[in-house]
Design an enzyme around this catalytic site. Structure first.
Site, PDB file in Angstrom:
ATOM      1  CB  THR A 141      37.105  27.251  87.843  1.00 31.26           C
ATOM      2  OG1 THR A 141      36.926  25.888  88.206  1.00 31.26           O
ATOM      3  CG2 THR A 141      36.331  28.144  88.797  1.00 31.26           C
ATOM      4  CB  VAL A 142      39.950  30.954  85.954  1.00 27.99           C
ATOM      5  CG1 VAL A 142      40.255  32.428  85.737  1.00 27.99           C
ATOM      6  CG2 VAL A 142      40.165  30.586  87.425  1.00 27.99           C
ATOM      7  CB  ILE A 181      41.764  41.307  96.446  1.00 30.66           C
ATOM      8  CG1 ILE A 181      40.763  40.619  97.375  1.00 30.66           C
ATOM      9  CG2 ILE A 181      42.331  42.562  97.084  1.00 30.66           C
ATOM     10  CD1 ILE A 181      41.353  40.212  98.727  1.00 30.66           C
ATOM     11  N   GLY A 212      34.992  20.559  97.215  1.00 27.95           N
ATOM     12  CA  GLY A 212      35.778  20.911  96.028  1.00 27.95           C
ATOM     13  C   GLY A 212      36.676  22.120  96.256  1.00 27.95           C
ATOM     14  CD  GLU A 266      44.919  24.990  94.001  1.00 26.94           C
ATOM     15  OE1 GLU A 266      45.091  24.466  92.888  1.00 26.94           O
ATOM     16  OE2 GLU A 266      44.686  26.205  94.150  1.00 26.94           O
ATOM     17  CG  ASP A 273      47.572  28.896  96.385  1.00 31.33           C
ATOM     18  OD1 ASP A 273      47.525  29.020  95.156  1.00 31.33           O
ATOM     19  OD2 ASP A 273      46.881  29.584  97.176  1.00 31.33           O
ATOM     20  CE  LYS A 327      46.796  32.484  95.696  1.00 29.55           C
ATOM     21  NZ  LYS A 327      45.682  31.941  96.467  1.00 29.55           N
TER      22      LYS A 327
HETATM   23  P1  NAP Z   1      40.766  24.143  86.037  1.00 31.30           P
HETATM   24  O1  NAP Z   1      39.343  24.344  86.356  1.00 31.30           O
HETATM   25  O2  NAP Z   1      41.421  22.881  86.411  1.00 31.30           O
HETATM   26  O3  NAP Z   1      40.928  24.353  84.447  1.00 31.30           O
HETATM   27  C1  NAP Z   1      42.117  24.127  83.791  1.00 31.30           C
HETATM   28  C2  NAP Z   1      41.860  24.181  82.304  1.00 31.30           C
HETATM   29  O4  NAP Z   1      43.095  23.976  81.625  1.00 31.30           O
HETATM   30  C3  NAP Z   1      40.902  23.088  81.799  1.00 31.30           C
HETATM   31  O5  NAP Z   1      40.013  23.621  80.855  1.00 31.30           O
HETATM   32  C4  NAP Z   1      41.828  22.078  81.116  1.00 31.30           C
HETATM   33  O6  NAP Z   1      41.255  21.424  80.000  1.00 31.30           O
HETATM   34  C5  NAP Z   1      42.941  22.987  80.629  1.00 31.30           C
HETATM   35  N1  NAP Z   1      44.183  22.276  80.461  1.00 31.30           N
HETATM   36  C6  NAP Z   1      44.841  21.531  81.378  1.00 31.30           C
HETATM   37  N2  NAP Z   1      45.966  21.015  80.841  1.00 31.30           N
HETATM   38  C7  NAP Z   1      45.988  21.456  79.567  1.00 31.30           C
HETATM   39  C8  NAP Z   1      46.871  21.244  78.489  1.00 31.30           C
HETATM   40  N3  NAP Z   1      47.959  20.473  78.629  1.00 31.30           N
HETATM   41  N4  NAP Z   1      46.603  21.839  77.322  1.00 31.30           N
HETATM   42  C9  NAP Z   1      45.493  22.610  77.177  1.00 31.30           C
HETATM   43  N5  NAP Z   1      44.618  22.833  78.153  1.00 31.30           N
HETATM   44  C10 NAP Z   1      44.865  22.258  79.340  1.00 31.30           C
HETATM   45  O7  NAP Z   1      41.662  25.303  86.646  1.00 31.30           O
HETATM   46  P2  NAP Z   1      41.191  26.729  87.183  1.00 31.30           P
HETATM   47  O8  NAP Z   1      40.697  26.578  88.568  1.00 31.30           O
HETATM   48  O9  NAP Z   1      40.340  27.391  86.178  1.00 31.30           O
HETATM   49  O10 NAP Z   1      42.610  27.487  87.308  1.00 31.30           O
HETATM   50  C11 NAP Z   1      43.251  28.048  86.193  1.00 31.30           C
HETATM   51  C12 NAP Z   1      44.383  28.944  86.683  1.00 31.30           C
HETATM   52  O11 NAP Z   1      43.850  29.978  87.491  1.00 31.30           O
HETATM   53  C13 NAP Z   1      45.435  28.249  87.558  1.00 31.30           C
HETATM   54  O12 NAP Z   1      46.686  28.813  87.331  1.00 31.30           O
HETATM   55  C14 NAP Z   1      44.954  28.566  88.970  1.00 31.30           C
HETATM   56  O13 NAP Z   1      46.008  28.514  89.922  1.00 31.30           O
HETATM   57  C15 NAP Z   1      44.484  29.982  88.767  1.00 31.30           C
HETATM   58  N6  NAP Z   1      43.522  30.443  89.753  1.00 31.30           N
HETATM   59  C16 NAP Z   1      42.386  29.741  89.989  1.00 31.30           C
HETATM   60  C17 NAP Z   1      41.476  30.206  90.898  1.00 31.30           C
HETATM   61  C18 NAP Z   1      40.182  29.485  91.155  1.00 31.30           C
HETATM   62  O14 NAP Z   1      39.397  29.972  91.969  1.00 31.30           O
HETATM   63  N7  NAP Z   1      39.917  28.363  90.498  1.00 31.30           N
HETATM   64  C19 NAP Z   1      41.732  31.405  91.601  1.00 31.30           C
HETATM   65  C20 NAP Z   1      42.912  32.105  91.336  1.00 31.30           C
HETATM   66  C21 NAP Z   1      43.796  31.616  90.394  1.00 31.30           C
HETATM   67  P3  NAP Z   1      39.993  20.431  80.143  1.00 31.30           P
HETATM   68  O15 NAP Z   1      38.863  21.281  80.647  1.00 31.30           O
HETATM   69  O16 NAP Z   1      39.747  19.947  78.773  1.00 31.30           O
HETATM   70  O17 NAP Z   1      40.408  19.380  81.100  1.00 31.30           O
HETATM   71  N1  HSE Z   2      43.423  27.248  96.354  1.00 29.87           N
HETATM   72  C1  HSE Z   2      43.378  28.667  96.323  1.00 29.87           C
HETATM   73  C2  HSE Z   2      42.720  29.177  97.604  1.00 29.87           C
HETATM   74  C3  HSE Z   2      42.636  29.115  95.086  1.00 29.87           C
HETATM   75  O1  HSE Z   2      42.136  28.385  98.343  1.00 29.87           O
HETATM   76  O2  HSE Z   2      42.795  30.366  97.905  1.00 29.87           O
HETATM   77  C4  HSE Z   2      42.873  30.554  94.728  1.00 29.87           C
HETATM   78  O3  HSE Z   2      44.207  30.797  94.415  1.00 29.87           O
END
Ligand code: NAP
Ligand code: HSE
Length: 428
Positions: free
Chosen positions: A14-15, A138, A189, A192, A203, A207
């Site tokens: 996603t990110v 933010i 979706g 987490e 989580d 923060k």
């Molecule tokens: P995500 O959608 O699950 O994506 C994770 C990515 O990491 C995927 O591309 C996955 O590969 C890759 N990955 C996982 N294990 C790996 C490994 N061992 N080696 C290499 N690549 C690996 O996660 P996300 O939501 O983008 O979140 C990423 C980070 O941002 C996290 O720390 C999360 O807490 C933080 N975050 C997310 C949000 C949000 O809204 N989603 C908001 C704030 C912070 P594949 O695609 O090939 O499976």
């Molecule tokens: N699971 C987190 C939330 C994603 O609902 O705020 C962003 O860190």
């Protein structure tokens, strides 16, 4: 223009893909603002064959994020994998050891390893930036480390988990149970992979611990955050709290007191007409109080591809501009060990209990509360439902310890049915 800033992006979920998209669509704008081109050299994820709905053909591919972190054509390692341990942590360590700056959205990793990583980065003359890790889009990390750097911070509080706020506000608006809305959130979706990270308050606790470190110049102390999730909040609590003029939020509060650093991420009641009380759905809000500035309220999207990538880009641009702010706003070695406050500061509390239909029932409860030093501010009794009547009490300031003592004595009164509920009231 000077040399391009070269990125290695690990994690294309996603990110990660959100970040790639902004880098592609706003390339010229970013270059103007940064004063140099920002270029992706290489990317990494688990599955190279996955359709990511983005053109990655111009970038080198690494299966191993550690190899990506060590590449000679990478200046900044952008860690968007996630997880407190494992691939993300190993790759960030490798990046620092290879002389790379780091941008990450990973609050779990920083809550557990932030101090050690910050020390390693600073010893190597590198920076770690993590705007995206707290409250998504933010700019709260920047607000604390830069915009409010001239203030002694009194208190930081807020709603920092959008999923919990979605669940609580949806329960209220649709009149649905916690279990029903939890299931809805799962299907949308929002949760987490481990839902306890969201609904258990973990989580948001991660923060809060990062913000507390910046605000109070202390080492990250996630283990000292008092955590309580929203799993025990019932639709009854939400309705009854509403009757008394409050809304329930999973609220984080960090403040330095005479008894030490208080960090709480727990369900709290807030006035329904306050900015926090008005916060709906998955939105986040952070309230910062500084001695010179007074109160600042920041509100916006706490998650999602666009908002989170927006924060990642802010960090990348800062590095491209040459900004070298310490990870937690001051050199890591100068952060003090946090002395956790053993108990929370006294506050008004909301109590809900069911009393049996007997003469003197209310008086017996009031006596126990009085003997434990708990003073009643307001009270409401509803009509009897079967053999018992719900009673709501708002106390004057008291401690959780006093309430626990009182609750332990309530069964002996013979007039209280079921488990009484106590929720702290926090006023902004
Ligand atoms: P995500 O959608 O699950 O994506 C994770 C990515 O990491 C995927 O591309 C996955 O590969 C890759 N990955 C996982 N294990 C790996 C490994 N061992 N080696 C290499 N690549 C690996 O996660 P996300 O939501 O983008 O979140 C990423 C980070 O941002 C996290 O720390 C999360 O807490 C933080 N975050 C997310 C949000 C949000 O809204 N989603 C908001 C704030 C912070 P594949 O695609 O090939 O499976
Ligand atoms: N699971 C987190 C939330 C994603 O609902 O705020 C962003 O860190």
């Amino acid at each position: 223009m000077s040399q391009p800033l070269r990125l290695g992006i690990a994690g294309l979920g996603t990110v990660g893909i959100g970040t790639v998209r902004i880098l592609q669509t706003h390339a010229a704008l970013l270059a103007r603002r940064a004063g140099r081109e920002i270029r992706i050299s290489a990317v990494s994820a688990r599955n190279r064959g996955k359709n990511r709905d983005a053109d990655l053909s111009a970038y080198a591919w690494e299966d191993d994020p550690i190899a990506l972190a060590r590449r000679g054509d990478v200046d900044v390692f952008v860690e968007l994998i996630g997880g407190a341990e494992g691939a993300a942590l190993d790759a960030v360590r490798a990046a620092i050891a290879s002389g790379k700056d780091v941008v990450t959205a990973n609050k779990a990793m920083l809550a557990h390893h932030g101090q050690a990583l910050a020390e390693a980065a600073e010893a190597a003359g590198r920076v770690i930036r993590f705007e995206a890790a707290v409250a998504g889009g933010i700019p709260v990390v920047k607000a604390l480390t830069e915009g409010l750097a001239g203030n002694e911070i009194r208190r930081v509080m807020g709603v920092m988990n959008g999923t919990c706020n979605y669940i609580l506000t949806r329960m209220e608006s649709a009149g649905l149970s916690y279990d029903a809305v939890f299931e809805e959130a799962r299907q949308l979706g929002y949760l987490e992979a481990d839902p306890m990270l969201d609904v258990g308050g973990i989580d948001a606790g991660h923060k809060l611990s990062l913000l507390a470190a910046i605000a109070f110049g202390t080492r990250v102390a996630f283990d000292a955050v008092q955590l309580e999730g929203i799993g025990r909040i019932s639709i009854d609590d939400i309705r009854r709290a509403g009757d008394m003029g409050y809304r329930i939020k999973l609220l984080g509060v960090a403040q330095m007191t005479g008894r030490g650093l208080e960090q709480r991420m727990t369900p709290c009641l807030v006035p329904a007409d306050s900015p926090l009380g008005q916060l709906q759905g998955g939105t986040n809000m952070v309230v910062i109080e500084g001695d010179a500035v007074g109160q600042i309220v920041l509100r916006g999207a706490g998650a999602g591809a666009g908002p989170t990538a927006s924060a990642v880009l802010a960090d990348i641009i800062d590095i491209a501009r040459g900004s070298r702010v310490s990870t937690f706003g001051q050199p890591a070695a100068s952060l003090a060990a946090a002395v956790p406050a053993r108990a929370s500061a006294p506050a008004p509390h909301y109590l809900r209990m069911a009393l049996t239909d007997k003469p003197g029932a209310l008086a017996r409860v009031a006596t126990v509360l009085g003997e434990e030093g708990i003073s009643i501010d307001r009270m409401r009794q509803y009509g009897h439902e079967d053999s018992s009547a719900p009673v709501l009490i708002v106390t004057h300031k008291t401690t959780r310890e006093a309430i626990d003592h009182a609750f332990a004595r309530l069964p002996a009164t013979g007039v209280v049915e079921g488990e009484p509920v106590a929720i702290r009231i926090e006023t902004a």
